[in-house]
Design a protein around this motif. Structure first.
Motif, PDB file in Angstrom:
ATOM      1  N   PHE A 175      -8.677   1.088  -5.201  1.00  0.00           N
ATOM      2  CA  PHE A 175      -8.227   0.099  -4.225  1.00  0.00           C
ATOM      3  C   PHE A 175      -6.844   0.392  -3.663  1.00  0.00           C
ATOM      4  O   PHE A 175      -6.268  -0.430  -2.951  1.00  0.00           O
ATOM      5  N   ASP A 176      -6.285   1.575  -3.951  1.00  0.00           N
ATOM      6  CA  ASP A 176      -4.938   1.892  -3.462  1.00  0.00           C
ATOM      7  C   ASP A 176      -4.845   1.853  -1.944  1.00  0.00           C
ATOM      8  O   ASP A 176      -3.897   1.299  -1.372  1.00  0.00           O
ATOM      9  N   ASP A 177      -5.827   2.462  -1.264  1.00  0.00           N
ATOM     10  CA  ASP A 177      -5.733   2.582   0.191  1.00  0.00           C
ATOM     11  C   ASP A 177      -6.416   1.435   0.936  1.00  0.00           C
ATOM     12  O   ASP A 177      -6.623   1.525   2.147  1.00  0.00           O
ATOM     13  N   VAL A 178      -6.760   0.367   0.229  1.00  0.00           N
ATOM     14  CA  VAL A 178      -7.275  -0.844   0.901  1.00  0.00           C
ATOM     15  C   VAL A 178      -6.465  -2.061   0.484  1.00  0.00           C
ATOM     16  O   VAL A 178      -6.864  -3.194   0.750  1.00  0.00           O
ATOM     17  N   ILE A 179      -5.326  -1.849  -0.170  1.00  0.00           N
ATOM     18  CA  ILE A 179      -4.566  -2.982  -0.694  1.00  0.00           C
ATOM     19  C   ILE A 179      -4.007  -3.833   0.433  1.00  0.00           C
ATOM     20  O   ILE A 179      -3.867  -5.059   0.297  1.00  0.00           O
ATOM     21  N   SER A 180      -3.695  -3.230   1.594  1.00  0.00           N
ATOM     22  CA  SER A 180      -3.192  -4.031   2.717  1.00  0.00           C
ATOM     23  C   SER A 180      -4.292  -4.941   3.255  1.00  0.00           C
ATOM     24  O   SER A 180      -4.017  -6.086   3.655  1.00  0.00           O
ATOM     25  N   LEU A 181      -5.535  -4.469   3.259  1.00  0.00           N
ATOM     26  CA  LEU A 181      -6.655  -5.321   3.671  1.00  0.00           C
ATOM     27  C   LEU A 181      -6.868  -6.454   2.671  1.00  0.00           C
ATOM     28  O   LEU A 181      -7.133  -7.600   3.059  1.00  0.00           O
ATOM     29  N   ILE A 182      -6.747  -6.150   1.397  1.00  0.00           N
ATOM     30  CA  ILE A 182      -6.940  -7.168   0.357  1.00  0.00           C
ATOM     31  C   ILE A 182      -5.862  -8.240   0.462  1.00  0.00           C
ATOM     32  O   ILE A 182      -6.143  -9.442   0.336  1.00  0.00           O
ATOM     33  N   ASP A 183      -4.621  -7.835   0.723  1.00  0.00           N
ATOM     34  CA  ASP A 183      -3.546  -8.816   0.913  1.00  0.00           C
ATOM     35  C   ASP A 183      -3.830  -9.710   2.124  1.00  0.00           C
ATOM     36  O   ASP A 183      -3.596 -10.925   2.081  1.00  0.00           O
ATOM     37  N   ALA A 184      -4.343  -9.102   3.207  1.00  0.00           N
ATOM     38  CA  ALA A 184      -4.654  -9.881   4.406  1.00  0.00           C
ATOM     39  C   ALA A 184      -5.797 -10.861   4.148  1.00  0.00           C
ATOM     40  O   ALA A 184      -5.784 -11.998   4.638  1.00  0.00           O
ATOM     41  N   ILE A 185      -6.796 -10.440   3.369  1.00  0.00           N
ATOM     42  CA  ILE A 185      -7.920 -11.321   3.046  1.00  0.00           C
ATOM     43  C   ILE A 185      -7.436 -12.516   2.231  1.00  0.00           C
ATOM     44  O   ILE A 185      -7.829 -13.668   2.484  1.00  0.00           O
ATOM     45  N   ASP A 186      -6.565 -12.276   1.258  1.00  0.00           N
ATOM     46  CA  ASP A 186      -5.998 -13.382   0.488  1.00  0.00           C
ATOM     47  C   ASP A 186      -5.248 -14.353   1.400  1.00  0.00           C
ATOM     48  O   ASP A 186      -5.361 -15.582   1.252  1.00  0.00           O
ATOM     49  N   SER A 187      -4.484 -13.815   2.363  1.00  0.00           N
ATOM     50  CA  SER A 187      -3.686 -14.653   3.246  1.00  0.00           C
ATOM     51  C   SER A 187      -4.568 -15.511   4.148  1.00  0.00           C
ATOM     52  O   SER A 187      -4.336 -16.715   4.307  1.00  0.00           O
ATOM     53  N   VAL A 188      -5.596 -14.893   4.751  1.00  0.00           N
ATOM     54  CA  VAL A 188      -6.480 -15.638   5.653  1.00  0.00           C
ATOM     55  C   VAL A 188      -7.287 -16.681   4.882  1.00  0.00           C
ATOM     56  O   VAL A 188      -7.469 -17.814   5.343  1.00  0.00           O
TER      57      VAL A 188
ATOM     58  N   GLN B 234       0.830  -1.203   0.000  1.00  0.00           N
ATOM     59  CA  GLN B 234       0.000   0.000   0.000  1.00  0.00           C
ATOM     60  C   GLN B 234       0.867   1.256   0.000  1.00  0.00           C
ATOM     61  O   GLN B 234       0.582   2.221  -0.706  1.00  0.00           O
ATOM     62  N   ASP B 235       1.931   1.237   0.773  1.00  0.00           N
ATOM     63  CA  ASP B 235       2.856   2.371   0.798  1.00  0.00           C
ATOM     64  C   ASP B 235       3.493   2.571  -0.574  1.00  0.00           C
ATOM     65  O   ASP B 235       3.749   3.697  -0.997  1.00  0.00           O
ATOM     66  N   PHE B 236       3.714   1.477  -1.270  1.00  0.00           N
ATOM     67  CA  PHE B 236       4.329   1.540  -2.594  1.00  0.00           C
ATOM     68  C   PHE B 236       3.362   2.069  -3.647  1.00  0.00           C
ATOM     69  O   PHE B 236       3.729   2.882  -4.505  1.00  0.00           O
ATOM     70  N   LEU B 237       2.084   1.646  -3.594  1.00  0.00           N
ATOM     71  CA  LEU B 237       1.135   1.969  -4.651  1.00  0.00           C
ATOM     72  C   LEU B 237       0.592   3.390  -4.566  1.00  0.00           C
ATOM     73  O   LEU B 237       0.247   3.988  -5.581  1.00  0.00           O
ATOM     74  N   LEU B 238       0.489   3.941  -3.370  1.00  0.00           N
ATOM     75  CA  LEU B 238      -0.056   5.282  -3.228  1.00  0.00           C
ATOM     76  C   LEU B 238       0.832   6.306  -3.921  1.00  0.00           C
ATOM     77  O   LEU B 238       2.048   6.144  -4.006  1.00  0.00           O
ATOM     78  N   SER B 239       0.197   7.379  -4.415  1.00  0.00           N
ATOM     79  CA  SER B 239       0.961   8.428  -5.090  1.00  0.00           C
ATOM     80  C   SER B 239       1.899   9.111  -4.111  1.00  0.00           C
ATOM     81  O   SER B 239       1.673   9.127  -2.902  1.00  0.00           O
ATOM     82  N   GLY B 240       2.974   9.687  -4.630  1.00  0.00           N
ATOM     83  CA  GLY B 240       3.955  10.351  -3.783  1.00  0.00           C
ATOM     84  C   GLY B 240       5.108   9.446  -3.417  1.00  0.00           C
ATOM     85  O   GLY B 240       5.139   8.259  -3.750  1.00  0.00           O
ATOM     86  N   MET B 241       6.064   9.997  -2.696  1.00  0.00           N
ATOM     87  CA  MET B 241       7.240   9.250  -2.293  1.00  0.00           C
ATOM     88  C   MET B 241       6.909   8.302  -1.148  1.00  0.00           C
ATOM     89  O   MET B 241       6.431   8.727  -0.103  1.00  0.00           O
ATOM     90  N   PRO B 242       7.133   6.981  -1.299  1.00  0.00           N
ATOM     91  CA  PRO B 242       6.806   6.032  -0.221  1.00  0.00           C
ATOM     92  C   PRO B 242       7.621   6.309   1.033  1.00  0.00           C
ATOM     93  O   PRO B 242       8.803   6.665   0.968  1.00  0.00           O
ATOM     94  N   LEU B 243       6.975   6.144   2.179  1.00  0.00           N
ATOM     95  CA  LEU B 243       7.685   6.308   3.448  1.00  0.00           C
ATOM     96  C   LEU B 243       8.757   5.247   3.613  1.00  0.00           C
ATOM     97  O   LEU B 243       9.778   5.464   4.256  1.00  0.00           O
ATOM     98  N   ARG B 244       8.519   4.089   3.031  1.00  0.00           N
ATOM     99  CA  ARG B 244       9.486   3.006   3.149  1.00  0.00           C
ATOM    100  C   ARG B 244      10.835   3.407   2.548  1.00  0.00           C
ATOM    101  O   ARG B 244      11.875   2.949   2.971  1.00  0.00           O
ATOM    102  N   LYS B 245      10.773   4.298   1.544  1.00  0.00           N
ATOM    103  CA  LYS B 245      12.011   4.724   0.906  1.00  0.00           C
ATOM    104  C   LYS B 245      12.596   5.952   1.594  1.00  0.00           C
ATOM    105  O   LYS B 245      13.787   6.026   1.878  1.00  0.00           O
ATOM    106  N   SER B 246      11.750   6.923   1.877  1.00  0.00           N
ATOM    107  CA  SER B 246      12.260   8.178   2.408  1.00  0.00           C
ATOM    108  C   SER B 246      12.349   8.193   3.929  1.00  0.00           C
ATOM    109  O   SER B 246      13.106   8.970   4.506  1.00  0.00           O
ATOM    110  N   ASP B 247      11.532   7.315   4.591  1.00  0.00           N
ATOM    111  CA  ASP B 247      11.490   7.282   6.055  1.00  0.00           C
ATOM    112  C   ASP B 247      11.167   8.648   6.653  1.00  0.00           C
ATOM    113  O   ASP B 247      11.596   8.968   7.750  1.00  0.00           O
ATOM    114  N   GLN B 248      10.450   9.440   5.908  1.00  0.00           N
ATOM    115  CA  GLN B 248      10.023  10.730   6.409  1.00  0.00           C
ATOM    116  C   GLN B 248       8.791  11.172   5.651  1.00  0.00           C
ATOM    117  O   GLN B 248       8.532  10.712   4.555  1.00  0.00           O
ATOM    118  N   ALA B 249       7.995  12.035   6.256  1.00  0.00           N
ATOM    119  CA  ALA B 249       6.792  12.555   5.630  1.00  0.00           C
ATOM    120  C   ALA B 249       6.918  14.057   5.477  1.00  0.00           C
ATOM    121  O   ALA B 249       7.710  14.706   6.144  1.00  0.00           O
TER     122      ALA B 249
END
Length: 538
Positions: A273-286, A10-25
């Motif tokens: 579905f950008d901001d619900v992709i983490s929920l969708i991944d969890a649903i697939d896993s469960v 989800q952090d990757f798909l959303l527009s803008g610089m991902p926090l995972r890369k920049s570690d800052q907002a």
């Protein structure tokens, strides 16, 4: 790059610089070069007044960044929509041949198709209304042009791309002297805006990836420029035969607006579905874990305690699903031991209730956050006639609000398209400000309840206000006028039929001994004779 962001898609798909890369907002803009900037919504900005044709190196800078950092997002979004969900597919394999289902619940496709069907299932109605032109003839011309370009299907695909990627592009072009338009994918298409407060579109880029690298086409209001780097220099591959620094006539158009038109899903260019992709991944896993549990129950292990069995006996058990708890020191030859001997199947503990509760809650949250109505909800299965109109509107209200916001952005984009069309037609009396856009969303209505309301309003309000409460009537005022015309026509027909009946009665009702004059009037005389005025002749 995707592996780097695999911790949180989800952090990757959303527009803008991902926090995972920049570690800052908080970084709202990123400088790519001296002239090019990209903001937190993945929108490229260029200095107002600067001519891109004099800085063609900036085109390659934009394309390189888009291909490296934005196109991978769009590729993943496309894969999620098609049913290839990154998280569940790339999970580590289960050890020891344990059940390893990879079940994919394609909620992204359902969200997109449900909302797009609601938003553009009925094509947008476009009308020109003014006092200075023949609107009826003009609207026929507009409709013919839209039909020639398959506008209903094209606009629907344009809208669907905005749902998936957060933006979609419409491209207007000349073909054999006719103005056409089609849809372009955001995966290889870019619109660049100026850095003023208005953010007006200044140029566009479409590019392809070949063995020679990235090959861009610069799109301006005046022409298309096919660019290529050769020996460290940028050259035009569609140069005119007369002038190598100018494009050929076939690639010139002279439009009043940029012919590459963006439709944004929202200001942040966020897909459905950008901001619900983490929920969708969890649903697939469960859901996959539930499938693994079911397989584990079917493949239970047999436990034998107190007695050791031979290797030949173990081989007879399918898939070796057996555990032999035999204490050392026992006599294997005479098959004797100590302690209680038993044999039973070992099955895992079930956590089905926990899994079901999570799935129900997660799926509900997916629909709530994405503002899309879950048409498979058990309560939605009820007939619309058995649900009050207020209840139906409340269920559709979040999706209605989302659709209204998107409709405003589509209207803005369509005005740019019609600015190009009206200029192409060369009629100075046509203005895009006189256009009206009617988006008809597909909402079920309780028609019986609406009819009751209309009936109760008889004599309370005027007819136009009364009919406005009926969803099947688009224009109440015109409906009132049509009703009046219909009543006048019925009155004329009734009068004509009555007159015909009276005439027939007069002609067929002349008694014996009476005569009929030239006007159909009957007269009587003792001798049975009358004059031409119906007077008896003696």
């Amino acid at each position: 790059m995707q592996n780097y962001f695999a911790v949180n898609n989800q952090d990757f798909l959303l527009s803008g610089m991902p926090l995972r890369k920049s570690d800052q907002a908080g970084d709202s803009e990123t400088k790519l070069s001296e002239n090019v900037t990209i903001d937190d919504d993945d929108v490229f900005l260029y200095p107002r007044g600067l001519d891109i044709k004099e800085h063609l190196e900036d085109v390659f800078s934009i394309v390189a960044y888009h291909d490296s950092f934005i196109a991978p997002k769009y590729k993943m979004k496309r894969e999620y929509y098609k049913g290839r969900h990154y998280d569940i597919i790339h999970k580590d394999k289960k050890p020891l041949n344990k059940p390893d289902h990879r079940l994919i619940i394609n909620l992204p496709k359902k969200l997109v198709n449900t909302f797009n069907g609601y938003f553009s299932g009925d094509p947008v109605s476009i009308k020109h209304q003014s006092d200075s032109t023949d609107d009826e003839a003009l609207n026929e011309s507009i409709q013919d042009w839209l039909n020639d370009n398959d506008a209903a299907d094209t606009f629907s695909e344009w809208s669907k791309q905005a749902d998936i990627f957060g933006r979609g592009y419409l491209y207007a072009y000349l073909d054999d002297g006719e103005l056409r338009f089609t849809v372009c994918s955001p995966r290889d298409t870019i619109v660049v805006y100026d850095d003023s407060v208005m953010h007006r579109p200044v140029f566009g880029i479409r590019y392809s990836t070949t063995t020679d690298g990235l090959i861009p086409t610069l799109i301006t209001r005046d022409a298309n420029f096919d660019l290529k780097k050769k020996d460290g220099k940028i050259v035009l591959t569609n140069a005119s035969d007369e002038d190598s620094t100018a494009v050929s006539k076939n690639d010139m158009h002279r439009f009043p607006e940029l012919p590459l038109i963006e439709l944004a899903e929202d200001e942040e260019r966020t897909g459905i579905f950008d901001d619900v992709i983490s929920l969708i991944d969890a649903i697939d896993s469960v859901q996959s874990s539930k499938g693994n549990d079911i397989t584990s129950f079917a493949d239970a292990y047999l436990v034998i305690t107190g007695q050791k069995i031979s290797e030949d006996q173990i081989k007879d058990i399918q898939d070796n699903r057996l555990i032999n708890l035999w204490q050392q020191g026992n006599s294997f030859e005479n098959n004797t031991g100590y302690g209680e001997q038993s044999a039973a199947f070992l099955t895992p503990a079930s956590n089905d209730d926990t899994q079901e509760n999570f799935l129900n809650r997660a799926i509900d949250m997916v629909y709530q956050i994405s503002q899309v109505v879950n048409l498979n909800d058990s309560s939605m299965g009820m007939s619309a006639q058995s649900i009050s109109g207020v209840a139906l509107l409340q269920r559709y209200q979040p999706m209605q609000a989302k659709a209204r916001t998107k409709a405003l952005k589509m209207d803005k984009a369509l005005r740019l398209l019609f600015t190009i069309l009206f200029d192409f037609w060369g009629n100075p009396k046509l203005h895009v400000s006189d256009l009206t856009f009617d988006h008809k969303q597909s909402i079920p209505h309780n028609l019986s309840e609406e009819a009751d309301i209309v009936t109760k309003l008889n004599g309370q309000v005027d007819d136009a206000t009364k009919l406005s409460f009926f969803s099947g009537i688009d224009n109440p005022q015109k409906a009132v006028e049509r009703l009046k015309d219909q009543q006048d026509e019925e009155t004329k027909q009734a009068q004509s039929q009555m007159q015909k009946y009276l005439n027939d009665q007069q002609k067929g009702g002349v008694a014996d001994g009476e005569s009929v004059d030239d006007n159909g009037s009957a007269g009587a005389s003792k001798n049975g004779a009358t004059d031409k005025n119906g007077q008896s002749v003696r």
